[in-house]
Write an enzyme that holds these catalytic residues in place. Structure first.
Site, PDB file in Angstrom:
ATOM      1  N   GLU A  64       0.875  -0.879   0.050  1.00 56.73           N
ATOM      2  CA  GLU A  64       0.243   0.393   0.056  1.00 56.73           C
ATOM      3  C   GLU A  64       0.990   1.378   0.379  1.00 56.73           C
ATOM      4  OE1 GLU A  64      -3.991  -1.112   1.572  1.00 56.73           O
ATOM      5  OE2 GLU A  64      -2.848  -0.174   3.298  1.00 56.73           O
TER       6      GLU A  64
ATOM      7  N   CYS B  86     -10.931   2.433   5.984  1.00 58.02           N
ATOM      8  CA  CYS B  86     -10.060   3.516   6.410  1.00 58.02           C
ATOM      9  C   CYS B  86     -11.049   5.059   5.894  1.00 58.02           C
ATOM     10  CB  CYS B  86      -8.755   3.504   6.587  1.00 58.02           C
ATOM     11  SG  CYS B  86      -8.505   2.994   5.030  1.00 58.02           S
TER      12      CYS B  86
END
Lengths: 646, 646
Positions: free
Chosen positions: A325, A409
């Site tokens: 990520e 998130c």
């Protein structure tokens, strides 16, 4: 004036200094009323739909039930250890909204969630849902992977926002007790753990808590977390061994992943997980400001320069790979596999905003604006109820917004950013008002011993004309700073109808007008906003031979909905004229770009895969839309970088 | 004559028929002596180095020790269940070599390995090393994944080759006993398992065994395996349930992976694992021939057409993804992530060779040649001791040949193909000699009741002039067929100095000259071999805007060793003149292609990632080498598809 190279990033070859004279603070979002045609409807959607949609997703996904009755089987999605941070970010977003737009129904939900979370607080002050309800025996045993202090950080940010919005101290007092407990657990003193979180967040939260409470210990704990990070012997090594794990078996393979590979002042490159990197950089900027620490500022400048000159997408997105990520190698900016997580672009906004307070440097505002209007805003659908987690710059038709994610998130993160958008528009110092962003709004500013009301009128980002009007009780000497964006090559300025020669006035992207201002003074700024062709550094493999289109702060893209052919077959001549036209009926009202292009045809190919005659082309009218608006119609391909015919 | 579109693949819209009149058999490699400057030195290297290198790798990797004392711990690489097939392919390769080039040392090693393998044969005839020495309790419990019959197949092929090369029956008799046992285990009769192997191979091996022994049962077992495959209820489902596994949990997710998704005659597209697909297609072609089965031939034609029109790389490689080592979607032919396993290109050669025996169709030979000179040959280093498993068409500098692989299927596979290369050059029927490939050689052919010696002189693939000379005891009537390759646009032919008008004579890629031949007759064929620019179907995303270079059968590529700049920055103008020149000092002697090109420069970019001025270019002399020869010098990038400036 030609400012055609951007992002503006000067190599920090000059010795860094602590920029006192150009420091400022943001005008809080509660002092700003956004009234424009672009953001105001989005923020209404956010308040009326997104915030309730997110709450509804908590319910649908059994967020509340989970911590009362944790599940282990495979019949429902297994929660992440950090699910509770979704509550916190939502609380923060809802609080910002309540501060400017009271809503009893929303406030009731907020209070319920706060009560729910509060019910988990332990006698020692500890307040984590997972490690209370699910795995209490594992408290503080894996800071590297389990987001325990990260969750504390988001809860603290929520508490500060909630307190500032409502004046209620319920959550604030709980997080102060928690922060006190954390202070008693972590630090360099004998008997304390010398740990820090694998996912930075608490560092910047504690600085907010310090500002909200005046308690300096919170600043010092934050400083400890930032400065202890990456020191040897490495805490994550020792912690792994204490769990009976081999530190070398760390799944992410390198501590660059969480920026604990070296101590903060030895970090010169943006590496690892992109959101972690941005939150960390934001905390470093905060500490540089609080501690007047030139070495931390220097670290920020080096990281900033590295990001801008090697690793930033045109959209303000960052993080090239889904493996970590995060960041990969310099110039490795693939388009279709770009991760460019919404949260990372949000983190870049947070960081740029902090740096902008340290120095009135247009480059910071340029990047903030670029990320906000492109890589962040793309994360939210027009209806406010679907989200992107990844924001690639090319899609072959399979990447679509989702109402929720198991790792959710991004949705509450974009909500908290947009709900506090007002604070990004203006800065103030003792002597200066600074207009960073052009968004039609009314701001109430305390300066020169009076309350000045500043009206900003503009149709930005569709048009570059900005009209500023002042209301003040009596004439006063102060300065107004207007940002001249990096994307703008030609600007003109007049005050009360009198033209100001700009060329000599622009300093680091801002023009500063200091004078005796009086009621009724009007400033007219006209930023020319032609369509620009953007080229990428030839070392970015995936962009070679391609061009991107930008107008003002908006990066454009092609989408199948407007171009019903494989998008990689479209070729735009270097000399093709391009036209911009506002279209109120498309995508909630956008300026479309159109122009003649060529498309390779497959019609004369038959059943042959390869041949010696070149492909033939036919004409096509290319239509481009703002990148942020893609995937709001029928599913299809998308492409920012368009092949160019030299 | 313009044959500029290739691979030649006519859509099978005409009703298929069983092509008796154009059938032929290969002239065995033992009847052909290869004497050229291209292959002969390679085959010498193969005999003198590669075969011993592979044996040495068996030793270094403890192949022999393993089955005597299987290991389970992680200190050494865990063997694959099919390691023993590496022995078999090496035995087959070594046998082909011994048949033409006796070598007592090699023969000793061959006999040792045969003895070693033979020592594992069970009283019932079963002969598998893994399921005898390592997991005897698991015999026949997972045909889907464990390659048990695949290993049997390679052992059978080895035995046939060994018998034909040496006349020794040691291994042949063992595999006959094993095949008899397999016949007793598998089939539709009551009490037999209705299974077949997850990796096709035994199907074509049993046909070779049938030819070697005349035992028709072997043909019928092969037919059973091919025809039972994919029938319902699905054997792999039942077998998984019998093991206590959920059939739906199959790791490859679909039975397309092993081409058992539908029965053979319902298969119209090349899907799944590429090597499996090619071995299966080869077996289908074998059975079509043996059984005179028009429906199986039709299946081959449909699969062939699909592969050539949708899924074949320019190099003759196939298999776009490493996920399944195989096929993905039509036109999905990425270059840098291409799997294009050496074994798959070898499988394509095997299949094309079989189809070519069914019909004298130049398209089959074109693909055979394309794969052989490019996607197969790339798999072996010039020194004969390093191999590619994947053969991508672009490398960013990290893909390199290896001396061995944990899954080492490719090294002995390329060895067995090249050791029998002679059999691919000529075909014969009662009335015809067919020259499929142009390789300087002497062939001894029984035709028209005498032994004809055919001398082929050529400097192919560097030059298109072919000179054929006949020796025969007395004049005789027969036909000689000369292939006019698909890559060739202009050819001229003369016999004993008399020019033959070719235009009307070419039938499906061959010109057939039937006459009373006599000693000293000479044929001169001149195939014009200019540099060709190749364009890909616009639906192949990764090739859009690019051009490939080909000369004769050879696909070319750029390599860092000759072009010391990032290769994706090189742009070749559509009109740039290109030049070919043989260079004896480079890569063992190759024809290099050179020409003027442009290279985007990064020199004027400074520290900016994006800008509004287009990149500037400087001139560069492009040098291209044959694709097969890349990665034989210092490591670097490689690229087949070159960006073209229109």
């Amino acid at each position: 004036m030609d400012l055609s190279s951007f992002p503006r990033s000067e190599h920090p070859s000059v010795a860094p200094r602590f920029y006192r004279e150009s420091r400022s603070v943001p005008l809080p979002h509660t002092a700003v009323n956004i009234e424009d045609a672009f953001w105001a409807p989005r923020l209404r959607t956010l308040r009326e739909r997104t915030l309730f949609h997110i709450y509804e997703q908590f319910r649908l996904n059994e967020y509340f039930e989970f911590y009362r009755r944790p599940w282990k089987d495979g019949t429902r999605p297994i929660p992440y250890v950090f699910w509770e941070s979704d509550f916190s970010k939502w609380l923060e977003a809802a609080s910002y909204s309540l501060a400017t737009h009271p809503n009893p129904e929303l406030e009731r939900l907020v209070d319920e969630v706060i009560d729910y979370i509060g019910s988990f607080q332990q006698p020692d002050g500890y307040l984590n849902l997972w490690f209370t309800a699910v795995e209490p025996q594992k408290r503080w045993t894996n800071l590297r992977d389990w987001h325990e202090l990260y969750c504390a950080g988001h809860l603290i940010e929520a508490a500060v926002a909630h307190f500032q919005a409502t004046g209620k101290r319920t959550l604030l007092e709980r997080v102060c007790r928690y922060a006190d407990y954390i202070d008693s657990v972590f630090g360099r003193e004998e008997g304390k753990k010398r740990g820090y979180c694998g996912h930075q967040e608490i560092e910047l939260a504690l600085i907010k808590l310090y500002h909200a409470t005046g308690e300096k210990r919170y600043l010092h704990v934050s400083q400890y977390f930032v400065e202890e990070r990456g020191s040897q012997p490495h805490y994550f090594d020792a912690e792994a061994r204490a769990r009976g794990d081999d530190p070398a078996a760390f799944w992410a393979k390198t501590y660059e992943y969480n920026q604990s590979h070296v101590p903060v002042r030895e970090q010169h490159e943006v590496v690892g997980h992109a959101v972690r990197a941005m939150y960390f950089a934001s905390a470093i900027a905060d500490l540089a400001r609080e501690l007047h620490d030139d070495t931390l500022l220097r670290t920020c400048e080096l990281l900033w320069h590295h990001l801008l000159s090697k690793r930033l997408y045109l959209t303000g997105g960052l993080g090239s790979s889904d493996d970590n990520e995060g960041m990969t190698a310099d110039y490795d900016l693939p388009n279709d596999t770009a991760y460019a997580e919404t949260c990372a672009a949000i983190g870049l906004v947070l960081w740029a905003h902090r740096l902008l307070q340290l120095e009135r440097e247009g480059g910071y505002a340029d990047v903030l604006e670029r990320a906000l209007y492109n890589g962040v805003l793309s994360g939210l659908s027009l209806d406010g109820e679907a989200f992107f987690y990844e924001n690639p710059l090319e899609s072959r038709g399979t990447h679509h917004r989702q109402p929720w994610f198991r790792c959710a998130c991004c949705p509450p993160n974009i909500a908290r950013l947009l709900a506090s958008l007002g604070q990004y528009i203006y800065g103030v110092s003792e002597t200066d008002i600074i207009i960073h962003l052009y968004i039609q709004s009314t701001a109430t500013i305390a300066i020169a011993n009076q309350r000045v009301t500043l009206h900003q009128f503009t149709n930005y980002p569709w048009d570059g004309k900005i009209h500023v009007n002042l209301e003040l009780a009596e004439p006063a000497l102060f300065a107004i700073n207007l940002r001249i964006p990096g994307w703008c090559r030609t600007a003109s300025l007049s005050i009360n109808g009198e033209k100001i020669a700009l060329e000599q006035q622009i300093n680091k992207g801002y023009v500063r007008i200091e004078r005796q201002w009086q009621a009724g003074d009007t400033i007219l700024l006209d930023l020319a906003m032609p369509i620009e062709r953007i080229y990428a550094h030839p070392s970015i493999r995936d962009d070679v031979g391609s061009v991107a289109l930008q107008r003002g702060p908006l990066v454009y893209c092609l989408e199948t909905a407007d171009n019903a052919i494989p998008l990689n077959l479209i070729q735009l001549s270097a000399s093709a004229p391009l036209h911009s036209q506002f279209d109120a009926t498309t995508l909630g009202g956008v300026t479309l770009l159109t122009g003649p292009a060529h498309v390779q045809t497959t019609a004369d190919w038959g059943e042959t895969l390869y041949r010696t005659t070149p492909p033939t082309s036919q004409e096509h009218t290319l239509v481009a839309i703002p990148y942020y608006a893609w995937d709001n119609r029928q599913p299809g391909e998308m492409r920012v970088w368009i092949r160019e015919r030299p």
